[in-house]
Design a protein around this motif. Structure first.
Motif, PDB file in Angstrom:
ATOM      1  N   SER A  87       0.825  -1.213   0.000  1.00 47.24           N
ATOM      2  CA  SER A  87       0.000   0.000   0.000  1.00 47.24           C
ATOM      3  C   SER A  87       0.858   1.261   0.000  1.00 47.24           C
ATOM      4  N   CYS A  88       2.142   1.127   0.335  1.00 42.49           N
ATOM      5  CA  CYS A  88       3.036   2.289   0.377  1.00 42.49           C
ATOM      6  C   CYS A  88       3.859   2.442  -0.898  1.00 42.49           C
ATOM      7  N   LEU A  89       3.778   1.457  -1.780  1.00 44.36           N
ATOM      8  CA  LEU A  89       4.546   1.524  -3.018  1.00 44.36           C
ATOM      9  C   LEU A  89       3.823   2.405  -4.031  1.00 44.36           C
ATOM     10  N   PRO A  90       4.573   3.138  -4.839  1.00 43.55           N
ATOM     11  CA  PRO A  90       3.917   3.959  -5.861  1.00 43.55           C
ATOM     12  C   PRO A  90       3.244   3.082  -6.901  1.00 43.55           C
ATOM     13  N   THR A  91       2.109   3.522  -7.380  1.00 42.53           N
ATOM     14  CA  THR A  91       1.406   2.771  -8.417  1.00 42.53           C
ATOM     15  C   THR A  91       1.704   3.408  -9.770  1.00 42.53           C
ATOM     16  N   PRO A  92       1.904   2.597 -10.786  1.00 37.60           N
ATOM     17  CA  PRO A  92       2.196   3.163 -12.104  1.00 37.60           C
ATOM     18  C   PRO A  92       0.968   3.882 -12.657  1.00 37.60           C
ATOM     19  N   LYS A  93       1.244   4.922 -13.439  1.00 38.50           N
ATOM     20  CA  LYS A  93       0.137   5.638 -14.073  1.00 38.50           C
ATOM     21  C   LYS A  93      -0.499   4.748 -15.133  1.00 38.50           C
ATOM     22  N   PRO A  94      -1.818   4.789 -15.228  1.00 36.62           N
ATOM     23  CA  PRO A  94      -2.465   3.976 -16.268  1.00 36.62           C
ATOM     24  C   PRO A  94      -2.173   4.579 -17.648  1.00 36.62           C
ATOM     25  N   ASP A  95      -2.310   3.752 -18.668  1.00 38.25           N
ATOM     26  CA  ASP A  95      -2.126   4.237 -20.037  1.00 38.25           C
ATOM     27  C   ASP A  95      -3.196   5.303 -20.321  1.00 38.25           C
ATOM     28  N   PRO A  96      -2.829   6.312 -21.099  1.00 37.46           N
ATOM     29  CA  PRO A  96      -3.815   7.348 -21.399  1.00 37.46           C
ATOM     30  C   PRO A  96      -5.005   6.770 -22.181  1.00 37.46           C
ATOM     31  N   ARG A  97      -6.134   7.296 -21.900  1.00 35.58           N
ATOM     32  CA  ARG A  97      -7.335   6.835 -22.591  1.00 35.58           C
ATOM     33  C   ARG A  97      -7.331   7.389 -24.021  1.00 35.58           C
ATOM     34  N   PRO A  98      -7.765   6.601 -24.951  1.00 35.96           N
ATOM     35  CA  PRO A  98      -7.780   7.095 -26.342  1.00 35.96           C
ATOM     36  C   PRO A  98      -8.803   8.225 -26.488  1.00 35.96           C
ATOM     37  N   ASN A  99      -8.434   9.180 -27.310  1.00 35.23           N
ATOM     38  CA  ASN A  99      -9.324  10.295 -27.586  1.00 35.23           C
ATOM     39  C   ASN A  99     -10.285   9.877 -28.692  1.00 35.23           C
ATOM     40  N   LEU A 100     -11.582   9.845 -28.383  1.00 32.55           N
ATOM     41  CA  LEU A 100     -12.558   9.349 -29.351  1.00 32.55           C
ATOM     42  C   LEU A 100     -13.154  10.450 -30.195  1.00 32.55           C
TER      43      LEU A 100
END
Length: 101
Positions: A87-100
């Motif tokens: 719970s203390c580890l950094p979480t990776p950023k999710p991939d950007p959502r595609p622009n529709l």
């Protein structure tokens, strides 16, 4: 005085473990800073503390050792194993959502 590992949330202490060892920070400023930079949450601990100890649980079993004045041994490399809750580890950023649009 009974010492225990000063790394936050480490349970290493004399009594329950075989082969338990504590190491002080290196006196050499460059090596000392390398060790400090590796220790999580070190900013909340006094760097100048003579009582700061790190137990052998924070190094691999086959880590190279150097003999220091007085005849005792200390790891050559900075500590590398820390038991940090997920719970203390950094979480990776999710991939950007595609622009529709």
């Amino acid at each position: 005085m009974l010492f225990r590992c000063s790394v936050i949330d480490c349970k290493g202490q004399y009594g329950g473990e075989k082969q338990f060892r504590l190491f002080v920070l290196p006196k050499n400023d460059i090596q000392r800073q390398k060790w400090i930079n590796k220790i999580p949450s070190f900013s909340s601990i006094s760097v100048s503390s003579q009582n700061f100890r790190i137990c052998n649980r924070h190094w691999p079993a086959d880590t190279p050792m150097v003999t220091i004045p007085g005849g005792s041994k200390r790891p050559v490399l900075p500590p590398s194993i820390f038991f940090v809750p997920s719970s203390c580890l950094p979480t990776p950023k999710p991939d950007p959502r595609p622009n529709l649009l």
